[in-house]
Write a protein that holds these residues in place. Structure first.
Motif, PDB file in Angstrom:
ATOM      1  N   ASP A 155      14.772  -8.398  41.445  1.00  0.00           N
ATOM      2  CA  ASP A 155      16.065  -8.614  42.086  1.00  0.00           C
ATOM      3  C   ASP A 155      17.109  -8.668  40.972  1.00  0.00           C
ATOM      4  O   ASP A 155      17.133  -9.619  40.182  1.00  0.00           O
ATOM      5  N   VAL A 156      17.943  -7.629  40.884  1.00  0.00           N
ATOM      6  CA  VAL A 156      18.828  -7.437  39.730  1.00  0.00           C
ATOM      7  C   VAL A 156      20.290  -7.384  40.166  1.00  0.00           C
ATOM      8  O   VAL A 156      20.625  -6.739  41.158  1.00  0.00           O
ATOM      9  N   THR A 157      21.164  -8.057  39.403  1.00  0.00           N
ATOM     10  CA  THR A 157      22.595  -7.999  39.686  1.00  0.00           C
ATOM     11  C   THR A 157      23.178  -6.695  39.155  1.00  0.00           C
ATOM     12  O   THR A 157      22.510  -5.939  38.436  1.00  0.00           O
ATOM     13  N   GLU A 158      24.436  -6.441  39.468  1.00  0.00           N
ATOM     14  CA  GLU A 158      25.095  -5.207  39.023  1.00  0.00           C
ATOM     15  C   GLU A 158      25.159  -5.099  37.504  1.00  0.00           C
ATOM     16  O   GLU A 158      25.125  -3.998  36.953  1.00  0.00           O
ATOM     17  N   ASN A 159      25.243  -6.222  36.808  1.00  0.00           N
ATOM     18  CA  ASN A 159      25.312  -6.168  35.339  1.00  0.00           C
ATOM     19  C   ASN A 159      23.941  -6.281  34.676  1.00  0.00           C
ATOM     20  O   ASN A 159      23.837  -6.420  33.450  1.00  0.00           O
ATOM     21  N   GLY A 160      22.875  -6.223  35.483  1.00  0.00           N
ATOM     22  CA  GLY A 160      21.529  -6.161  34.929  1.00  0.00           C
ATOM     23  C   GLY A 160      20.780  -7.465  34.830  1.00  0.00           C
ATOM     24  O   GLY A 160      19.606  -7.478  34.416  1.00  0.00           O
ATOM     25  N   LEU A 161      21.400  -8.597  35.180  1.00  0.00           N
ATOM     26  CA  LEU A 161      20.703  -9.880  35.124  1.00  0.00           C
ATOM     27  C   LEU A 161      19.611  -9.926  36.191  1.00  0.00           C
ATOM     28  O   LEU A 161      19.856  -9.604  37.351  1.00  0.00           O
ATOM     29  N   ILE A 162      18.420 -10.349  35.807  1.00  0.00           N
ATOM     30  CA  ILE A 162      17.317 -10.476  36.763  1.00  0.00           C
ATOM     31  C   ILE A 162      17.377 -11.857  37.419  1.00  0.00           C
ATOM     32  O   ILE A 162      17.263 -12.880  36.733  1.00  0.00           O
ATOM     33  N   LEU A 163      17.558 -11.857  38.725  1.00  0.00           N
ATOM     34  CA  LEU A 163      17.628 -13.119  39.470  1.00  0.00           C
ATOM     35  C   LEU A 163      16.243 -13.602  39.878  1.00  0.00           C
ATOM     36  O   LEU A 163      16.024 -14.801  40.048  1.00  0.00           O
ATOM     37  N   GLY A 164      15.330 -12.674  40.076  1.00  0.00           N
ATOM     38  CA  GLY A 164      13.996 -13.050  40.497  1.00  0.00           C
ATOM     39  C   GLY A 164      13.020 -11.895  40.389  1.00  0.00           C
ATOM     40  O   GLY A 164      13.408 -10.734  40.406  1.00  0.00           O
ATOM     41  N   LEU A 165      11.733 -12.240  40.267  1.00  0.00           N
ATOM     42  CA  LEU A 165      10.648 -11.262  40.213  1.00  0.00           C
ATOM     43  C   LEU A 165       9.589 -11.687  41.215  1.00  0.00           C
ATOM     44  O   LEU A 165       9.247 -12.867  41.301  1.00  0.00           O
ATOM     45  N   GLY A 166       9.069 -10.726  41.981  1.00  0.00           N
ATOM     46  CA  GLY A 166       8.055 -11.111  42.954  1.00  0.00           C
ATOM     47  C   GLY A 166       7.690  -9.996  43.898  1.00  0.00           C
ATOM     48  O   GLY A 166       7.824  -8.809  43.587  1.00  0.00           O
ATOM     49  N   ASN A 167       7.235 -10.383  45.094  1.00  0.00           N
ATOM     50  CA  ASN A 167       6.749  -9.422  46.078  1.00  0.00           C
ATOM     51  C   ASN A 167       7.812  -8.967  47.068  1.00  0.00           C
ATOM     52  O   ASN A 167       7.582  -8.025  47.827  1.00  0.00           O
ATOM     53  N   ARG A 168       8.989  -9.642  47.058  1.00  0.00           N
ATOM     54  CA  ARG A 168      10.028  -9.241  48.004  1.00  0.00           C
ATOM     55  C   ARG A 168      10.588  -7.878  47.612  1.00  0.00           C
ATOM     56  O   ARG A 168      11.073  -7.684  46.504  1.00  0.00           O
ATOM     57  N   GLN A 169      10.498  -6.925  48.556  1.00  0.00           N
ATOM     58  CA  GLN A 169      10.830  -5.536  48.233  1.00  0.00           C
ATOM     59  C   GLN A 169      12.300  -5.348  47.883  1.00  0.00           C
ATOM     60  O   GLN A 169      13.199  -5.791  48.590  1.00  0.00           O
ATOM     61  N   THR A 170      12.530  -4.691  46.745  1.00  0.00           N
ATOM     62  CA  THR A 170      13.861  -4.270  46.326  1.00  0.00           C
ATOM     63  C   THR A 170      13.738  -2.814  45.891  1.00  0.00           C
ATOM     64  O   THR A 170      12.673  -2.218  45.974  1.00  0.00           O
ATOM     65  N   SER A 171      14.806  -2.248  45.379  1.00  0.00           N
ATOM     66  CA  SER A 171      14.753  -0.845  44.947  1.00  0.00           C
ATOM     67  C   SER A 171      14.196  -0.674  43.546  1.00  0.00           C
ATOM     68  O   SER A 171      13.877   0.438  43.123  1.00  0.00           O
ATOM     69  N   LEU A 172      14.073  -1.789  42.786  1.00  0.00           N
ATOM     70  CA  LEU A 172      13.638  -1.714  41.395  1.00  0.00           C
ATOM     71  C   LEU A 172      12.337  -2.479  41.160  1.00  0.00           C
ATOM     72  O   LEU A 172      12.113  -3.534  41.759  1.00  0.00           O
ATOM     73  N   VAL A 173      11.508  -1.925  40.274  1.00  0.00           N
ATOM     74  CA  VAL A 173      10.255  -2.582  39.883  1.00  0.00           C
ATOM     75  C   VAL A 173      10.163  -2.580  38.362  1.00  0.00           C
ATOM     76  O   VAL A 173      10.795  -1.768  37.680  1.00  0.00           O
ATOM     77  N   THR A 174       9.383  -3.504  37.826  1.00  0.00           N
ATOM     78  CA  THR A 174       9.200  -3.544  36.374  1.00  0.00           C
ATOM     79  C   THR A 174       8.378  -2.336  35.926  1.00  0.00           C
ATOM     80  O   THR A 174       7.569  -1.803  36.680  1.00  0.00           O
ATOM     81  N   ALA A 175       8.586  -1.936  34.639  1.00  0.00           N
ATOM     82  CA  ALA A 175       7.986  -0.692  34.145  1.00  0.00           C
ATOM     83  C   ALA A 175       6.985  -0.904  33.013  1.00  0.00           C
ATOM     84  O   ALA A 175       6.598   0.045  32.335  1.00  0.00           O
ATOM     85  N   ARG A 200       2.903 -11.143  35.392  1.00  0.00           N
ATOM     86  CA  ARG A 200       4.039 -11.134  36.311  1.00  0.00           C
ATOM     87  C   ARG A 200       4.432 -12.546  36.720  1.00  0.00           C
ATOM     88  O   ARG A 200       5.611 -12.855  36.895  1.00  0.00           O
ATOM     89  N   ARG A 201       3.461 -13.408  36.881  1.00  0.00           N
ATOM     90  CA  ARG A 201       3.757 -14.787  37.275  1.00  0.00           C
ATOM     91  C   ARG A 201       4.362 -15.564  36.107  1.00  0.00           C
ATOM     92  O   ARG A 201       5.199 -16.449  36.301  1.00  0.00           O
ATOM     93  N   PHE A 202       3.938 -15.239  34.905  1.00  0.00           N
ATOM     94  CA  PHE A 202       4.524 -15.875  33.725  1.00  0.00           C
ATOM     95  C   PHE A 202       5.994 -15.484  33.577  1.00  0.00           C
ATOM     96  O   PHE A 202       6.845 -16.336  33.294  1.00  0.00           O
ATOM     97  N   LEU A 203       6.310 -14.215  33.781  1.00  0.00           N
ATOM     98  CA  LEU A 203       7.699 -13.759  33.696  1.00  0.00           C
ATOM     99  C   LEU A 203       8.563 -14.446  34.753  1.00  0.00           C
ATOM    100  O   LEU A 203       9.699 -14.846  34.480  1.00  0.00           O
ATOM    101  N   ALA A 204       7.997 -14.579  35.958  1.00  0.00           N
ATOM    102  CA  ALA A 204       8.737 -15.274  37.024  1.00  0.00           C
ATOM    103  C   ALA A 204       8.965 -16.737  36.656  1.00  0.00           C
ATOM    104  O   ALA A 204      10.031 -17.313  36.944  1.00  0.00           O
ATOM    105  N   LEU A 205       7.982 -17.338  35.990  1.00  0.00           N
ATOM    106  CA  LEU A 205       8.117 -18.737  35.561  1.00  0.00           C
ATOM    107  C   LEU A 205       9.274 -18.899  34.577  1.00  0.00           C
ATOM    108  O   LEU A 205      10.022 -19.884  34.641  1.00  0.00           O
ATOM    109  N   LEU A 206       9.447 -17.940  33.684  1.00  0.00           N
ATOM    110  CA  LEU A 206      10.543 -18.024  32.719  1.00  0.00           C
ATOM    111  C   LEU A 206      11.883 -18.146  33.442  1.00  0.00           C
ATOM    112  O   LEU A 206      12.734 -18.961  33.057  1.00  0.00           O
ATOM    113  N   ILE A 207      12.065 -17.335  34.475  1.00  0.00           N
ATOM    114  CA  ILE A 207      13.318 -17.375  35.232  1.00  0.00           C
ATOM    115  C   ILE A 207      13.452 -18.717  35.953  1.00  0.00           C
ATOM    116  O   ILE A 207      14.529 -19.330  35.970  1.00  0.00           O
TER     117      ILE A 207
END
Length: 241
Positions: A155-175, A200-207
């Motif tokens: 879940d990414v803002t217009e300026n690229g900040l990641i608000l969240g990572l997870g299973n909720r479908q968005t248009s972008l995925v990690t690479a 993936r869960r560790f990255l979500a924990l950072l946020i």
């Protein structure tokens, strides 16, 4: 300021899905792309993108088979054997291997056009040097979701900040490509206490802990999980300059 850039490759998994679909008993890091083992190819790509050295965490099977087939690797690549329980533990193992500072990490199966890899590194440097926030943990490469199984949505803002990572479908995925501060390893104990079992869960924990993760969108990346991905990666490599 990013002065020295270290490289790291997460390559301790067995790659079961690829083995089953290709009927090839090679560990994934040793499967060839463009006539070169994925492990060696990824190390060479990170070095060409600006890493001064690269460390790869591999499992004991990959180490054994690599020795049997006389695996050729770049001189600046250091192989460290760790039979880790999961991808998070492979990432956390890097905390003992890297000097304090910044590093670029990739999964061994992330096939990314070199021009996009270099752009990601350069733009990540710019983002980091322009950011005045002390809680900046790094930058993740993201790409458009094309229907792949089990993606990590961002879940990414217009300026690229990641608000969240997870299973909720968005248009972008990690690479599978990360430009991170070694300060992320400060959260290793928290992650283990929480019983986390995947990167993936560790990255979500950072946020969740208030760390800032930015993103840069890249194009043309392929995550090699199955035979069809391997075929697509081989076709893409043949077209790359």
């Amino acid at each position: 300021m990013v002065t020295k850039l270290q490289g790291a490759i997460i390559a301790a998994g067995r790659g079961e899905r690829l083995r089953v679909s290709t009927r090839d008993d090679l560990p994934k890091p040793l499967v060839k792309l463009g006539g070169e083992a994925m492990l060696s190819r990824q190390a060479r790509a990170l070095l060409a993108a600006g890493a001064t050295s690269v460390v790869a965490v591999i499992n004991s099977e990959t180490a054994r088979v690599g020795k049997e087939i006389s695996l050729q690797t770049p001189p600046a690549l250091r192989l460290v054997v760790r039979d880790t329980a999961n991808s998070m533990e492979t990432m956390l193992a890097l905390g003992d291997l890297l000097e304090p500072g910044w590093f670029i990490a990739s999964t061994v199966d992330a096939v990314i056009p070199q021009i996009e890899l270099v752009r990601f590194v350069n733009e990540s440097r710019e983002k980091i040097e322009a950011c005045r926030e002390k809680n900046l943990a790094g930058v993740l490469a993201v790409t458009r979701w094309r229907g792949e199984d089990k993606p990590l949505f961002a879940d990414v803002t217009e300026n690229g900040l990641i608000l969240g990572l997870g299973n909720r479908q968005t248009s972008l995925v990690t690479a599978g490509l990360y430009f991170l501060s070694t300060r992320v390893f400060d959260f290793a104990a928290d992650a283990r206490r929480a019983g986390l079992d995947a990167l993936r869960r560790f990255l979500a924990l950072l946020i969740e802990r208030g760390m800032r993760l930015d993103s840069i969108e890249i194009d043309g990346s392929i995550d090699v999980d199955e035979a069809s991905d391997l075929d697509a990666a081989r076709r893409a490599i043949r077209k790359m300059p």
